[in-house]
Motif scaffolding. Structure first.
Motif, mmCIF file in Angstrom:
data_model
loop_
_atom_site.group_PDB
_atom_site.id
_atom_site.type_symbol
_atom_site.label_atom_id
_atom_site.label_comp_id
_atom_site.label_asym_id
_atom_site.label_seq_id
_atom_site.Cartn_x
_atom_site.Cartn_y
_atom_site.Cartn_z
ATOM 1 N N ALA A 178 19.008 16.894 2.218
ATOM 2 C CA ALA A 178 18.013 15.836 2.385
ATOM 3 C C ALA A 178 16.614 16.384 2.141
ATOM 4 C CB ALA A 178 18.106 15.246 3.796
ATOM 5 N N ARG A 179 15.730 15.511 1.651
ATOM 6 C CA ARG A 179 14.364 15.914 1.338
ATOM 7 C C ARG A 179 13.377 15.105 2.167
ATOM 8 N NH1 ARG A 179 13.801 18.886 -3.395
ATOM 9 N NH2 ARG A 179 15.779 19.257 -4.494
ATOM 10 N N CYS A 180 12.283 15.734 2.532
ATOM 11 C CA CYS A 180 11.268 15.057 3.341
ATOM 12 C C CYS A 180 9.921 15.704 3.078
ATOM 13 C CB CYS A 180 11.622 15.140 4.824
ATOM 14 S SG CYS A 180 10.427 14.320 5.911
ATOM 15 N N GLY A 181 8.874 14.888 2.966
ATOM 16 C CA GLY A 181 7.553 15.460 2.769
ATOM 17 C C GLY A 181 6.470 14.400 2.708
ATOM 18 N N TYR A 182 5.230 14.881 2.677
ATOM 19 C CA TYR A 182 4.045 14.015 2.651
ATOM 20 C C TYR A 182 3.551 13.845 1.222
ATOM 21 C CZ TYR A 182 3.723 14.251 7.727
ATOM 22 O OH TYR A 182 3.982 14.128 9.071
ATOM 23 N N VAL A 183 3.197 12.607 0.885
ATOM 24 C CA VAL A 183 2.772 12.261 -0.466
ATOM 25 C C VAL A 183 1.422 11.559 -0.389
ATOM 26 C CG1 VAL A 183 3.383 11.065 -2.598
ATOM 27 C CG2 VAL A 183 5.203 11.918 -1.080
ATOM 28 N N ALA A 184 0.365 12.192 -0.870
ATOM 29 C CA ALA A 184 -0.965 11.579 -0.855
ATOM 30 C C ALA A 184 -1.128 10.656 -2.051
ATOM 31 C CB ALA A 184 -2.039 12.656 -0.875
ATOM 32 N N THR A 194 -12.082 -1.311 0.273
ATOM 33 C CA THR A 194 -11.215 -2.129 1.113
ATOM 34 C C THR A 194 -10.476 -1.240 2.109
ATOM 35 O OG1 THR A 194 -10.951 -3.758 -0.651
ATOM 36 C CG2 THR A 194 -9.320 -3.776 1.111
ATOM 37 N N THR A 195 -9.903 -0.135 1.628
ATOM 38 C CA THR A 195 -9.249 0.822 2.528
ATOM 39 C C THR A 195 -10.295 1.775 3.084
ATOM 40 O OG1 THR A 195 -7.189 0.725 1.261
ATOM 41 C CG2 THR A 195 -7.493 2.638 2.706
ATOM 42 N N ARG A 196 -10.379 1.843 4.416
ATOM 43 C CA ARG A 196 -11.376 2.703 5.060
ATOM 44 C C ARG A 196 -10.751 3.807 5.899
ATOM 45 N NH1 ARG A 196 -15.770 -1.682 7.413
ATOM 46 N NH2 ARG A 196 -16.671 -2.316 5.404
ATOM 47 N N HIS A 197 -9.454 3.755 6.114
ATOM 48 C CA HIS A 197 -8.795 4.719 6.984
ATOM 49 C C HIS A 197 -7.583 5.306 6.278
ATOM 50 C CE1 HIS A 197 -11.019 3.169 10.535
ATOM 51 N NE2 HIS A 197 -10.896 2.010 9.910
ATOM 52 N N ARG A 198 -7.217 6.491 6.704
ATOM 53 C CA ARG A 198 -5.975 7.066 6.215
ATOM 54 C C ARG A 198 -4.811 6.364 6.914
ATOM 55 N NH1 ARG A 198 -4.229 13.208 7.413
ATOM 56 N NH2 ARG A 198 -3.761 12.238 9.419
ATOM 57 N N ILE A 199 -3.831 5.922 6.141
ATOM 58 C CA ILE A 199 -2.707 5.163 6.680
ATOM 59 C C ILE A 199 -1.404 5.776 6.179
ATOM 60 C CG2 ILE A 199 -1.578 2.907 6.761
ATOM 61 C CD1 ILE A 199 -4.327 1.655 6.188
ATOM 62 N N LEU A 200 -0.473 6.022 7.084
ATOM 63 C CA LEU A 200 0.838 6.521 6.689
ATOM 64 C C LEU A 200 1.795 5.351 6.481
ATOM 65 C CD1 LEU A 200 1.642 9.614 8.956
ATOM 66 C CD2 LEU A 200 0.485 9.535 6.748
ATOM 67 N N GLY A 201 2.526 5.402 5.359
ATOM 68 C CA GLY A 201 3.607 4.469 5.102
ATOM 69 C C GLY A 201 4.880 5.269 4.889
ATOM 70 N N ILE A 202 5.908 5.020 5.670
ATOM 71 C CA ILE A 202 7.107 5.859 5.693
ATOM 72 C C ILE A 202 8.262 5.120 5.037
ATOM 73 C CG2 ILE A 202 8.673 7.161 7.189
ATOM 74 C CD1 ILE A 202 6.285 6.782 9.333
ATOM 75 N N LYS A 203 8.811 5.714 3.975
ATOM 76 C CA LYS A 203 9.947 5.116 3.256
ATOM 77 C C LYS A 203 11.142 6.056 3.390
ATOM 78 C CE LYS A 203 12.071 2.196 0.508
ATOM 79 N NZ LYS A 203 11.542 1.843 -0.817
ATOM 80 N N ASP A 246 -1.872 6.715 2.336
ATOM 81 C CA ASP A 246 -2.836 5.892 1.603
ATOM 82 C C ASP A 246 -4.233 6.284 2.059
ATOM 83 O OD1 ASP A 246 -3.903 3.977 -0.056
ATOM 84 O OD2 ASP A 246 -3.613 2.330 1.354
ATOM 85 N N THR A 247 -5.145 6.415 1.121
ATOM 86 C CA THR A 247 -6.474 6.938 1.433
ATOM 87 C C THR A 247 -7.559 6.017 0.908
ATOM 88 O OG1 THR A 247 -6.581 8.192 -0.628
ATOM 89 C CG2 THR A 247 -5.632 9.305 1.282
ATOM 90 N N PRO A 248 -8.759 6.087 1.487
ATOM 91 C CA PRO A 248 -9.895 5.387 0.873
ATOM 92 C C PRO A 248 -10.158 5.952 -0.519
ATOM 93 C CG PRO A 248 -10.431 6.137 3.102
ATOM 94 C CD PRO A 248 -9.124 6.777 2.725
ATOM 95 N N GLY A 249 -10.680 5.110 -1.409
ATOM 96 C CA GLY A 249 -11.061 5.604 -2.722
ATOM 97 C C GLY A 249 -12.196 6.603 -2.597
ATOM 98 N N LEU A 250 -12.132 7.690 -3.344
ATOM 99 C CA LEU A 250 -13.169 8.715 -3.282
ATOM 100 C C LEU A 250 -14.492 8.141 -3.761
ATOM 101 C CD1 LEU A 250 -11.010 11.688 -4.517
ATOM 102 C CD2 LEU A 250 -12.245 11.621 -2.340
ATOM 103 N N GLN A 251 -15.544 8.374 -2.977
ATOM 104 C CA GLN A 251 -16.850 7.784 -3.232
ATOM 105 C C GLN A 251 -17.754 8.751 -3.996
ATOM 106 O OE1 GLN A 251 -17.364 4.527 -1.616
ATOM 107 N NE2 GLN A 251 -15.157 4.846 -1.349
ATOM 108 N N ASP A 252 -18.335 8.283 -5.102
ATOM 109 C CA ASP A 252 -19.300 9.102 -5.833
ATOM 110 C C ASP A 252 -20.614 9.199 -5.079
ATOM 111 O OD1 ASP A 252 -17.998 10.112 -7.952
ATOM 112 O OD2 ASP A 252 -18.690 8.653 -9.419
ATOM 113 N N LYS A 253 -21.044 8.099 -4.493
ATOM 114 C CA LYS A 253 -22.332 8.058 -3.793
ATOM 115 C C LYS A 253 -22.078 7.957 -2.297
ATOM 116 C CE LYS A 253 -24.576 5.816 -7.724
ATOM 117 N NZ LYS A 253 -25.306 4.627 -8.202
#
Length: 303
Positions: A10-16, A46-55, A66-73
């Motif tokens: 079995a395999r398990c891990g974190y995916v950003a 729209t996304t402001r927080h780190r959120i885990l979704g487990i499949k 799931d992460t906020p989009g990286l901000q240039d400014k």
């Protein structure tokens, strides 16, 4: 943990899930999970927080971040927190999904790719929104051109909106995860609380219905959730930065707030599986997005 989940090999891990704002990161996560965990709207931030979704499947558990989009400014303190949440998500993951739009690769995408090169983990390039590409034959030269930028573990075109090719992406992800036992129970879908999810659903409706700038000047805090048999009583406050913004949220004769509350309540009932009684207030809190104490108390410092 159920023994049947500890299958041999079995395999398990974190995916950003990483990318610039509004490329479909949250839509992809929701599509993979088959339910809404991360809110979506056609606006950056729209996304402001780190959120885990487990499949979890019989032979793999992929823990998507799931992460906020990286901000240039980084004009405000909140923008710096959003970047911190995105950067921290990359630190200890086993795999990165780098999401870009299938029909364009921007300078902002290139800057994000440069940040990812130093991470030392497999990176899968995901070309999202292929449903918007009229001639699918043009995808092959695009994929060939992008493959020269770095050695990706895979390049997968998908449509998160329609679900096209998402199963192929999931199979690629499972094959790239390290072997190991499952971390979460097989029926757990996210690490977030009902209070957090309720606040996010309200903010989604605000973001979708209000003007171009106003969604960035507001946040939502759920004061309480009380569960009585099949009924959830939820009280929440919408915070804005100026009195004029409060008037916009409430709308003429309160119609704007009623519409937001109605739509959010329907989504909550689907998510929680019961009836919801929702009370909403709107309050002015000047400069909240630059107030470190408030940002900490509302969870922005905990990516």
């Amino acid at each position: 943990m159920p023994e049947k989940m500890l299958t041999q090999g079995a395999r398990c891990g974190y995916v950003a899930i990483i990318g610039r704002p509004n490329v479909g990161k949250s839509s992809l996560l929701n599509c993979i999970l088959g339910q809404k965990i991360s809110i979506t709207a056609r606006r950056p931030q729209t996304t402001r927080h780190r959120i885990l979704g487990i499949k979890t499947s019989p032979d793999a558990q992929a823990i998507y971040v799931d992460t906020p989009g990286l901000q240039d400014k980084e004009r405000r303190l909140m923008n710096r927190y959003l970047n911190r949440a995105a950067d921290s998500a990359i630190e200890d993951v086993d795999l990165i999904l780098f999401i870009v739009e299938a029909y364009r690769f921007t300078e902002e995408d290139e800057r994000i790719l440069q940040r990812l090169r130093r991470r030392g983990v497999p990176i899968v390039l995901v070309l999202n929104k292929v449903d918007r590409v009229a001639d699918k034959k043009t995808l092959l030269p695009i994929m060939e051109q992008l493959s020269k930028k770095m050695e990706f573990a895979a390049i997968v075109p998908v449509s998160a909106w329609k679900g096209d090719n998402v199963a192929v992406l999931e199979k690629k992800v499972a094959g790239l995860l390290p072997e190991g036992p499952m971390i979460y129970p097989e029926d757990q879908v996210t690490d977030r609380s009902e209070r957090f999810l309720a606040a996010e659903l309200i903010r989604e409706k605000l973001t979708r219905h209000l003007g171009q700038e106003l969604p960035y000047a507001l946040t939502v805090f759920v004061e309480s959730i009380e569960e009585e048999k099949n009924l959830y009583r939820i009280a929440a406050t919408i915070y804005v930065e100026r009195p004029g913004q409060k008037a916009i949220v409430i709308g003429k004769k309160g119609e704007g707030l009623k519409r937001i509350g109605y739509e959010a309540r329907l989504d909550m009932e689907r998510m929680f599986g019961g009836k919801v009684y929702l009370e909403l207030w709107v309050k002015v809190r000047e400069g909240w997005s630059d107030n470190e104490h408030l940002l900490r108390s509302w969870g922005y410092d905990s990516p």
